[in-house]
Motif scaffolding. Structure first.
Motif, PDB file in Angstrom:
ATOM      1  N   ALA A   1       5.253  -1.967   3.246  1.00 34.57           N
ATOM      2  CA  ALA A   1       6.321  -2.933   3.530  1.00 34.57           C
ATOM      3  C   ALA A   1       7.402  -2.334   4.427  1.00 34.57           C
ATOM      4  O   ALA A   1       8.182  -3.077   5.033  1.00 34.57           O
ATOM      5  CB  ALA A   1       6.956  -3.424   2.231  1.00 34.57           C
ATOM      6  N   ALA A   2       7.434  -1.014   4.537  1.00 35.81           N
ATOM      7  CA  ALA A   2       8.420  -0.361   5.411  1.00 35.81           C
ATOM      8  C   ALA A   2       8.261  -0.808   6.860  1.00 35.81           C
ATOM      9  O   ALA A   2       9.185  -0.690   7.662  1.00 35.81           O
ATOM     10  CB  ALA A   2       8.288   1.159   5.311  1.00 35.81           C
TER      11      ALA A   2
ATOM     12  N   MET B   1       6.608  10.050   2.340  1.00 36.18           N
ATOM     13  CA  MET B   1       5.929   9.033   1.534  1.00 36.18           C
ATOM     14  C   MET B   1       6.524   7.670   1.832  1.00 36.18           C
ATOM     15  O   MET B   1       7.631   7.571   2.335  1.00 36.18           O
ATOM     16  CB  MET B   1       6.176   9.302   0.042  1.00 36.18           C
ATOM     17  N   GLY B   2       5.821   6.638   1.431  1.00 38.95           N
ATOM     18  CA  GLY B   2       6.373   5.290   1.575  1.00 38.95           C
ATOM     19  C   GLY B   2       5.353   4.255   1.163  1.00 38.95           C
ATOM     20  O   GLY B   2       4.291   4.585   0.619  1.00 38.95           O
ATOM     21  N   ALA B   3       5.688   2.984   1.390  1.00 41.97           N
ATOM     22  CA  ALA B   3       4.756   1.889   1.172  1.00 41.97           C
ATOM     23  C   ALA B   3       4.792   1.005   2.414  1.00 41.97           C
ATOM     24  O   ALA B   3       5.780   0.987   3.160  1.00 41.97           O
ATOM     25  CB  ALA B   3       5.124   1.105  -0.085  1.00 41.97           C
TER      26      ALA B   3
ATOM     27  N   LEU C   1       0.840  -1.211   0.000  1.00 43.44           N
ATOM     28  CA  LEU C   1       0.000   0.000   0.000  1.00 43.44           C
ATOM     29  C   LEU C   1       0.870   1.254   0.000  1.00 43.44           C
ATOM     30  O   LEU C   1       1.705   1.438   0.882  1.00 43.44           O
ATOM     31  CB  LEU C   1      -0.893   0.016   1.243  1.00 43.44           C
ATOM     32  N   GLY C   2       0.636   2.115  -0.954  1.00 46.26           N
ATOM     33  CA  GLY C   2       1.356   3.385  -0.984  1.00 46.26           C
ATOM     34  C   GLY C   2       0.722   4.380  -0.019  1.00 46.26           C
ATOM     35  O   GLY C   2      -0.490   4.359   0.199  1.00 46.26           O
ATOM     36  N   VAL C   3       1.559   5.241   0.567  1.00 41.38           N
ATOM     37  CA  VAL C   3       1.088   6.230   1.536  1.00 41.38           C
ATOM     38  C   VAL C   3       1.769   7.572   1.279  1.00 41.38           C
ATOM     39  O   VAL C   3       2.978   7.620   1.040  1.00 41.38           O
ATOM     40  CB  VAL C   3       1.421   5.771   2.974  1.00 41.38           C
ATOM     41  N   VAL C   4       0.987   8.629   1.325  1.00 43.26           N
ATOM     42  CA  VAL C   4       1.510   9.982   1.155  1.00 43.26           C
ATOM     43  C   VAL C   4       1.014  10.830   2.320  1.00 43.26           C
ATOM     44  O   VAL C   4      -0.177  10.806   2.625  1.00 43.26           O
ATOM     45  CB  VAL C   4       1.000  10.600  -0.169  1.00 43.26           C
TER      46      VAL C   4
ATOM     47  N   ILE D   1       3.377  17.643   0.042  1.00 43.19           N
ATOM     48  CA  ILE D   1       3.817  16.305   0.432  1.00 43.19           C
ATOM     49  C   ILE D   1       5.068  16.434   1.296  1.00 43.19           C
ATOM     50  O   ILE D   1       6.036  17.079   0.900  1.00 43.19           O
ATOM     51  CB  ILE D   1       4.120  15.445  -0.810  1.00 43.19           C
TER      52      ILE D   1
ATOM     53  N   ARG E   1      -2.876  10.085   2.944  1.00 43.21           N
ATOM     54  CA  ARG E   1      -3.598   9.416   1.835  1.00 43.21           C
ATOM     55  C   ARG E   1      -3.021   8.021   1.671  1.00 43.21           C
ATOM     56  O   ARG E   1      -1.810   7.855   1.549  1.00 43.21           O
ATOM     57  CB  ARG E   1      -3.420  10.215   0.548  1.00 43.21           C
ATOM     58  N   PHE E   2      -3.897   7.034   1.642  1.00 49.13           N
ATOM     59  CA  PHE E   2      -3.480   5.630   1.560  1.00 49.13           C
ATOM     60  C   PHE E   2      -4.070   4.998   0.306  1.00 49.13           C
ATOM     61  O   PHE E   2      -5.258   5.164   0.025  1.00 49.13           O
ATOM     62  CB  PHE E   2      -4.021   4.831   2.753  1.00 49.13           C
ATOM     63  N   GLN E   3      -3.267   4.227  -0.399  1.00 46.60           N
ATOM     64  CA  GLN E   3      -3.798   3.412  -1.501  1.00 46.60           C
ATOM     65  C   GLN E   3      -4.839   2.449  -0.923  1.00 46.60           C
ATOM     66  O   GLN E   3      -4.597   1.833   0.125  1.00 46.60           O
ATOM     67  CB  GLN E   3      -2.654   2.614  -2.132  1.00 46.60           C
TER      68      GLN E   3
END
Lengths: 267, 265
Positions: free
Chosen positions: A204-205, A200-202, A187-190, A197, A254-256
């Motif tokens: 899995a971090a 940011m990250g995904a 899941l991408g996150v901003v 912005i 904001r989350f995917q």
């Protein structure tokens, strides 16, 4: 990790009162290991337990748990190979899109997390990612407002654990999803602060997969002789770096697949 | 900058690429090079590769993230040409002997189904004109010694493009949230870094719109069927013999690539 308690009951109570004072009256204190250099992580959890019992006795309701220090970088920095955990109560919860007061916090910072709401009780040891997913009712996006009570952000794991993993406030919101319907690893996150912005990250971090962080949390609870009850709200650890906030700041995470969580900060 | 110098530097970069021998930064030798001059040098470099038998099959967009822009001191992206000799397939092993000082970047690639002719192109036009998107790796490489690049150096050097690898899973940008899709990069089975589409100019579609408008101004065609590498969503990964990288775009799929041999520098 040793859960041995080496401090006397008097010292645990003394440290708890020191942390409780700093948390409730919003002032910074030196890290506890300055005075107790031989303090263990078990001692830290003993102080945290004392704090939790005091809050519950005062009528706070426990809503769940949080995992902290869940990124490789943070663990390396702290010289540990397990996350830390802390408890969450109704007094820490804030609704999404609300104005959050910061005058009762020391130096608040915000981070984006995937949160889990459990439908089955989990008990360590040997809790796995799959066991967590099977026991999850739904996942949702959350923002944790952490607030280390230690001066100048100088702390160690023992002190952080005693300070309830820097827990301060949290905001859950966005869109609830069944974990089976999405890929929780990618899941991408901003995070946007005042429309820009900032990090940011995904997902899995967080230890490679947020559900792995929850499994570790359950296993730490097991070592402490506790379980994760059905109905618990669990924050799995920061995906993004922690960002400082002050009155006037507005945050949107904001989350995917999970929508967004917003809030603003006021004096 | 006069035509003869443009040709000279373009030829020099072509020779550096061919021999895998880096050259001194151009800006160090010609402090007056403008970004326009640099694109003309790039044109000459690429023309030499085309004359030697390659075709232009797409474009890459570079300098799309804030950390890279801060490093280069420019606040807009740049672009380079993708050539037929740069293509690897998913799962291929890349021979590092063909590169100088490679680093990998995880990106989202676009394949167009309609021409995009700027100016006036917006992100909405990009989605409309996109056939599909793919997870991909761009292996950037610099023909400039030790990556000592300023914006003019990298632009002249075809935006530091090396080779690229496209994944096989096609995604429809109408079904995939390309702005919020997470990017997970693993190196040799361990998490290396994470990112998200928004790292590229707020959204990869914004970067492609910028490219369409920039190419429109320069009169360079941007045709259906072209591949566009939209910009890095990950940290740069230096690669050595035996390394295996996997990038996964949330909701889309993965791209895998291996490396063998030794790079020139």
């Amino acid at each position: 990790m040793s859960m041995n308690v080496t401090l006397s009951r008097e010292d645990v109570v003394r440290l708890c009162e020191r942390v409780e004072g700093a948390q409730t009256r919003a002032y910074a204190i030196p890290k506890l290991t300055n005075e107790y250099p031989n303090m263990t992580i078990g001692d830290g959890y003993a102080v945290q337990l004392e704090l939790r019992q005091r809050f519950l006795a005062a009528g706070h309701k426990q809503t769940g748990w949080k995992a902290g220090l869940t990124s490789k970088a943070k663990m390396l920095q702290m010289g540990v190979n397990v996350p830390s955990i802390g408890f969450l109560t109704d007094r820490m919860a804030r609704p999404e899109n609300s104005a959050i007061t910061v005058s009762d916090l020391v130096h608040p910072r915000v981070e984006c997390e995937v949160a889990f709401v459990m439908k089955k009780t989990l008990k360590g040891p040997n809790c796995t990612r799959q066991a967590v997913l099977d026991a999850t009712d739904y996942v949702l996006p959350a923002v944790e407002i952490i607030d280390s009570r230690f001066s100048g952000f100088k702390f160690d794991l023992e002190s952080v654990v005693a300070d309830n993993g820097s827990s301060a406030r949290y905001v859950g919101g966005g869109r609830a999803r069944y974990p089976a319907d999405i890929d929780l690893r990618t899941l991408g996150v901003v995070m946007e602060k005042n429309g820009e912005i900032v990090t940011m990250g995904a997902s899995a971090a967080v230890l490679g997969h947020p559900a792995d962080a929850v499994a570790m949390l359950v296993n730490i609870l097991g070592e402490l002789g506790e379980e994760l009850p059905a109905g618990s709200f669990v924050m799995s650890g920061g995906i993004t770096e922690a960002v400082a906030v002050k009155p006037g700041d507005s945050i949107v995470a904001r989350f995917q697949e999970l929508g967004s969580v917003s809030m603003r900060f006021v004096e | 900058m006069d035509q003869q110098k443009i040709k000279q530097y373009g030829d020099e970069l072509y020779a550096a690429w061919l021999a895998c021998k880096p050259v001194r930064p151009l800006l160090e030798r010609e402090p007056e090079i403008s970004i326009e001059d640099a694109y003309k040098i790039q044109e000459q470099f690429v023309a030499r590769r085309v004359a030697a038998g390659e075709q232009i099959i797409g474009k890459k967009i570079g300098a799309t993230s804030k950390p890279v822009q801060d490093f280069l001191g420019v606040y807009q992206p740049d672009f380079g040409m993708l050539l037929s000799g740069m293509v690897y397939q998913e799962g291929d092993t890349i021979d590092l002997g063909t590169l100088i000082q490679p680093k990998a970047e995880a990106e989202l690639a676009f394949v167009l189904k309609e021409d995009l002719k700027g100016p006036g192109i917006t992100a909405m036009d990009v989605i409309r004109a996109t056939d599909y998107v793919l997870p991909c790796f761009e292996i950037v490489d610099s023909r400039i010694t030790d990556w000592q690049i300023k914006i003019q150096d990298t632009v002249a050097d075809n935006a530091s493009c090396g080779v690229y690898v496209l994944g096989k899973t096609k995604g429809d940008p109408r079904k995939l949230d390309i702005t919020l899709a997470g990017m997970v990069l693993e190196k040799n089975g361990e998490l290396f870094s994470t990112g998200v589409g928004a790292a590229v100019q707020g959204s990869p579609a914004n970067a492609v719109a910028w490219l369409a408008n920039t190419l429109g101004e320069l009169g360079i065609p941007f045709k259906a069927g072209e591949v566009i590498l939209s910009g890095s969503q990950s940290a740069l990964v230096p690669v050595v013999d035996g390394d295996e990288l996997v990038c996964t775009v949330g909701g889309l799929g993965s791209c895998r690539v291996k490396f063998f041999g030794r790079s020139a520098a």
